[in-house]
Design an enzyme around this catalytic site. Sequence first.
Site, PDB file in Angstrom:
ATOM      1  N   CYS A   7       0.840  -1.198   0.000  1.00  0.00           N
ATOM      2  CA  CYS A   7       0.000   0.000   0.000  1.00  0.00           C
ATOM      3  C   CYS A   7       0.877   1.251   0.000  1.00  0.00           C
ATOM      4  O   CYS A   7       0.903   2.000   0.963  1.00  0.00           O
ATOM      5  CB  CYS A   7      -0.969  -0.014   1.180  1.00  0.00           C
ATOM      6  SG  CYS A   7      -2.313   1.169   0.993  1.00  0.00           S
ATOM      7  N   GLY A   8       1.610   1.442  -1.112  1.00  0.00           N
ATOM      8  CA  GLY A   8       2.391   2.666  -1.283  1.00  0.00           C
ATOM      9  C   GLY A   8       1.527   3.725  -1.953  1.00  0.00           C
ATOM     10  O   GLY A   8       0.328   3.816  -1.706  1.00  0.00           O
ATOM     11  N   VAL A  34       0.451   4.046  -5.040  1.00  0.00           N
ATOM     12  CA  VAL A  34      -0.634   3.544  -5.890  1.00  0.00           C
ATOM     13  C   VAL A  34      -1.745   2.927  -5.046  1.00  0.00           C
ATOM     14  O   VAL A  34      -2.931   3.228  -5.220  1.00  0.00           O
ATOM     15  CB  VAL A  34      -0.094   2.495  -6.899  1.00  0.00           C
ATOM     16  CG1 VAL A  34      -1.221   1.946  -7.751  1.00  0.00           C
ATOM     17  CG2 VAL A  34       0.993   3.108  -7.774  1.00  0.00           C
ATOM     18  N   VAL A  49     -19.769  -2.352 -11.602  1.00  0.00           N
ATOM     19  CA  VAL A  49     -19.466  -3.777 -11.446  1.00  0.00           C
ATOM     20  C   VAL A  49     -20.739  -4.615 -11.407  1.00  0.00           C
ATOM     21  O   VAL A  49     -20.777  -5.733 -11.919  1.00  0.00           O
ATOM     22  CB  VAL A  49     -18.641  -3.989 -10.152  1.00  0.00           C
ATOM     23  CG1 VAL A  49     -18.602  -5.447  -9.761  1.00  0.00           C
ATOM     24  CG2 VAL A  49     -17.234  -3.438 -10.340  1.00  0.00           C
ATOM     25  N   ARG A  89       4.013  -3.795   5.404  1.00  0.00           N
ATOM     26  CA  ARG A  89       5.103  -4.179   6.272  1.00  0.00           C
ATOM     27  C   ARG A  89       5.020  -3.482   7.625  1.00  0.00           C
ATOM     28  O   ARG A  89       5.276  -4.056   8.645  1.00  0.00           O
ATOM     29  CB  ARG A  89       6.454  -3.880   5.602  1.00  0.00           C
ATOM     30  CG  ARG A  89       7.057  -5.147   5.006  1.00  0.00           C
ATOM     31  CD  ARG A  89       8.409  -4.871   4.430  1.00  0.00           C
ATOM     32  NE  ARG A  89       8.308  -3.852   3.370  1.00  0.00           N
ATOM     33  CZ  ARG A  89       9.348  -3.395   2.708  1.00  0.00           C
ATOM     34  NH1 ARG A  89      10.547  -3.832   2.963  1.00  0.00           N
ATOM     35  NH2 ARG A  89       9.182  -2.485   1.748  1.00  0.00           N
ATOM     36  N   VAL A 146       2.583  -1.849 -17.654  1.00  0.00           N
ATOM     37  CA  VAL A 146       3.263  -1.159 -18.759  1.00  0.00           C
ATOM     38  C   VAL A 146       2.586   0.178 -19.042  1.00  0.00           C
ATOM     39  O   VAL A 146       1.363   0.236 -19.211  1.00  0.00           O
ATOM     40  CB  VAL A 146       3.251  -2.001 -20.057  1.00  0.00           C
ATOM     41  CG1 VAL A 146       4.025  -1.293 -21.168  1.00  0.00           C
ATOM     42  CG2 VAL A 146       3.823  -3.387 -19.821  1.00  0.00           C
ATOM     43  N   ILE A 151      -1.892   4.520 -19.513  1.00  0.00           N
ATOM     44  CA  ILE A 151      -2.271   4.399 -20.924  1.00  0.00           C
ATOM     45  C   ILE A 151      -2.908   3.040 -21.180  1.00  0.00           C
ATOM     46  O   ILE A 151      -2.290   2.013 -20.927  1.00  0.00           O
ATOM     47  CB  ILE A 151      -1.045   4.535 -21.859  1.00  0.00           C
ATOM     48  CG1 ILE A 151      -0.262   5.796 -21.519  1.00  0.00           C
ATOM     49  CG2 ILE A 151      -1.482   4.555 -23.308  1.00  0.00           C
ATOM     50  CD1 ILE A 151       1.029   5.934 -22.311  1.00  0.00           C
ATOM     51  N   GLU A 193      15.572   7.554  -9.011  1.00  0.00           N
ATOM     52  CA  GLU A 193      15.648   6.989  -7.676  1.00  0.00           C
ATOM     53  C   GLU A 193      17.088   6.983  -7.175  1.00  0.00           C
ATOM     54  O   GLU A 193      18.033   7.155  -7.948  1.00  0.00           O
ATOM     55  CB  GLU A 193      15.095   5.562  -7.687  1.00  0.00           C
ATOM     56  CG  GLU A 193      13.644   5.551  -8.142  1.00  0.00           C
ATOM     57  CD  GLU A 193      12.929   4.258  -7.780  1.00  0.00           C
ATOM     58  OE1 GLU A 193      13.278   3.648  -6.756  1.00  0.00           O
ATOM     59  OE2 GLU A 193      12.016   3.884  -8.528  1.00  0.00           O
ATOM     60  N   LYS A 233       9.060  -4.371 -19.674  1.00  0.00           N
ATOM     61  CA  LYS A 233       7.866  -3.918 -20.399  1.00  0.00           C
ATOM     62  C   LYS A 233       7.892  -4.410 -21.843  1.00  0.00           C
ATOM     63  O   LYS A 233       6.868  -4.817 -22.396  1.00  0.00           O
ATOM     64  CB  LYS A 233       7.775  -2.401 -20.333  1.00  0.00           C
ATOM     65  CG  LYS A 233       7.472  -1.895 -18.913  1.00  0.00           C
ATOM     66  CD  LYS A 233       7.701  -0.397 -18.776  1.00  0.00           C
ATOM     67  CE  LYS A 233       7.335   0.085 -17.372  1.00  0.00           C
ATOM     68  NZ  LYS A 233       7.771   1.477 -17.136  1.00  0.00           N
TER      69      LYS A 233
END
Lengths: 434, 434
Positions: free
Chosen positions: B15-16, B18, B37, B49, B133, B137, B191, B206
Amino acid sequence: MIEDREPIRVALLGCGTVGTEVVRLLRDRPEEFAARVGAPVRVTGVAVRRPHKHPELPEELLTTDSASLVDGDVDLVVELIGGIEPARSLLLRALRAGKSVVTANKALLAEYGSELYAAADASGADIYFEASVAGAIPLLRPLRESLAGDRINRVMGIVNGTTNYILSAMDSTGASYSETLEEAGQLGYAEADPTADVDGFDAAAKAAILASLAFHTRVTATDVHREGISGTSAGDITAAQALDRRVKLLAICDRVTDEEGNESVSARVHPAMIPRDHPLAGVGGAFNAVFVEAESAGQLMFYGQGAGGAPTASAVLGDMVAVARNLVVSGKGPRESAHAQLPVRSMGQTPTRYHISLDVADKPGVLSQVASMFNEHDVSISVVRQQGRGAEASLVVVTHTALDAALKSTVEEIARLDAVREVVSVMRVEGELS
Amino acid sequence: MIEDREPIRVALLGCGTVGTEVVRLLRDRPEEFAARVGAPVRVTGVAVRRPHKHPELPEELLTTDSASLVDGDVDLVVELIGGIEPARSLLLRALRAGKSVVTANKALLAEYGSELYAAADASGADIYFEASVAGAIPLLRPLRESLAGDRINRVMGIVNGTTNYILSAMDSTGASYSETLEEAGQLGYAEADPTADVDGFDAAAKAAILASLAFHTRVTATDVHREGISGTSAGDITAAQALDRRVKLLAICDRVTDEEGNESVSARVHPAMIPRDHPLAGVGGAFNAVFVEAESAGQLMFYGQGAGGAPTASAVLGDMVAVARNLVVSGKGPRESAHAQLPVRSMGQTPTRYHISLDVADKPGVLSQVASMFNEHDVSISVVRQQGRGAEASLVVVTHTALDAALKSTVEEIARLDAVREVVSVMRVEGELS
């Protein structure tokens, strides 16, 4: 062996350029399609008006009796006739009998999409229609499926090749609309009766389909404000060039949120000036390009060939594979998604921006008269450019965003001012920050 | 009422940025997701963690025990941990238990995609991975589904934001690679350990995923020829500019047909010079763009944000809606499609074109010596440009298409010529007619 499985039986309604290509590819590569679907895909009948015009097809496949073909032993009906009837009745007949449908028919979808969806839903059949908008460009599947977890705020694009060809040619030659249209007809870029293209009917049907999918709301072609390019003059093109812009016929679908936070949608087709460095400005000829703005995804662009036999056949075949796969695995494609049911705004209530180019008397006070007109209608001005030339002067105004009705009535009043000799060009402006 | 139906229970692994966005959107708009749905979508657990780092989440959702979460009462496992282990084991565990999977994990897909597909297939579960990827998009769904009836010949694109940022900055400032990398790190574009990006590992994973889908053939990351940008010098950039080109790190997947008509595929990642007016040349910063060339559809382009929390969350949520819909209607997403099983070419056997820039002695005969080297290797020359400056001269050669091995050994031999003082720049050329 996949080849030994029960084949998916396909009936083709109509067999022009696209249909011929679809049949050719299916017959050229049976193993490839079988592998992708999980069962052989077999064309078991082709309904055409004049069978003798199709010597390339085995005689036993051809029929003039579409209804019997649909009623026969087929799993999937591919409709490439176009227009409302008999396409609508035939597809309803197929769907009600539980037969899935693939169609490229934008006019039918834009008008009777909900009816078709309902029939599909009732019987459990699928309906796919990727080829109905922007030819080969995968656009509807991304809207229906990839962006299903996002909130789309805008779809804006060039979705008609004929008008795009004409406007591009006018931009490069400086010729008038009627001259360019004639030439486009001679070169095969415009049909003998170009009404559907040049008056924006084609683009409006596509806008209705795009808005429905983007906003989970039923939008029909009659909800779409439609202006074609027959009123676009060489003067409009020149005015755009002077501002480093290009004129394009755009289909624009917006989610509009008012001050109280209430949402509605708007769908429109009209020529607009866009900056020359905007990606849509460089889209030429038969190519289509569509921008999608979504809350999380941000800005996306899809680009490719918008028409033509092979590109459209690619989209039709992609849908056929999807439907056939669903039949093999007892799957089900997406249904109508109209849960949002947002109200559709009229053009007058849609926020737009105007470019106005005027010939005015070259005397003091003209600008202030014009400016006060905008002021009275609560329209704020973004740019004014004034140029004198002898007794006359030109005045170019680009507004900030305002409701289209306010902009329109402002222009009408400005046209009645004594100091205004001629309204040279009025055109909406898109593709830049307000 | 949709709200009364059995909810689709979602477990989130990791759960970062995104994941946080995914949870936020699901919780902010429950009705919207339920409507799309056909049942409510509910996050029933989030494995992290360090639970104390997630005060925004209800405590009862959080766990450090991923395996128990996967084994529990969940329908859909969303994996956002990244890397091979424990992601691989956890997803196999989920799939074997018939739980569908949505993942953004390119490294895992590129290496163990077939294993995951097989597990999904055996239990009837779905696996979707659009976010792996090109971020937001919609690219994989169009390749897997929209173009399923077409034959893709090439996929070429910019799929890594960090390297694109660095190369763009080098192009505009003229600075060296190492200076620019340092700056990119300070600005948060690279990074702390930039290896995965700058050495092309990210793009290669990718490329493997894209080639697999495009060519219905298993292609893993190790099949992808990989060159990063750490060898790209300011001289390369200048050489490109002199030819009105830009340097971009490209992922390129080709279908190659030899003289006997035998097909094979090639996948590679390397910097290449592309014409400045090529649509990919204008793609800046964090944006990604991918060209697809298909036999019927022709040329397509997809453009949008390639990374970031919200764009990636959009792709993850789109997949979640697709899987959840499949669960509601007992549908099934696409399976692995590797029926073509085409052989994968080595880089040496892949057709490419070279640009070579040399510092040579300014005396007669140099060009003919260099030209004869090309001739010996059966490499045909497209353009030669010779410029004298004092005792030295520069010689720029752009070749026609030839096998990469032949081009490479030609360059090695040219470098050994007495008249050649320095090989200033060697780079492949893409994006124009041969």
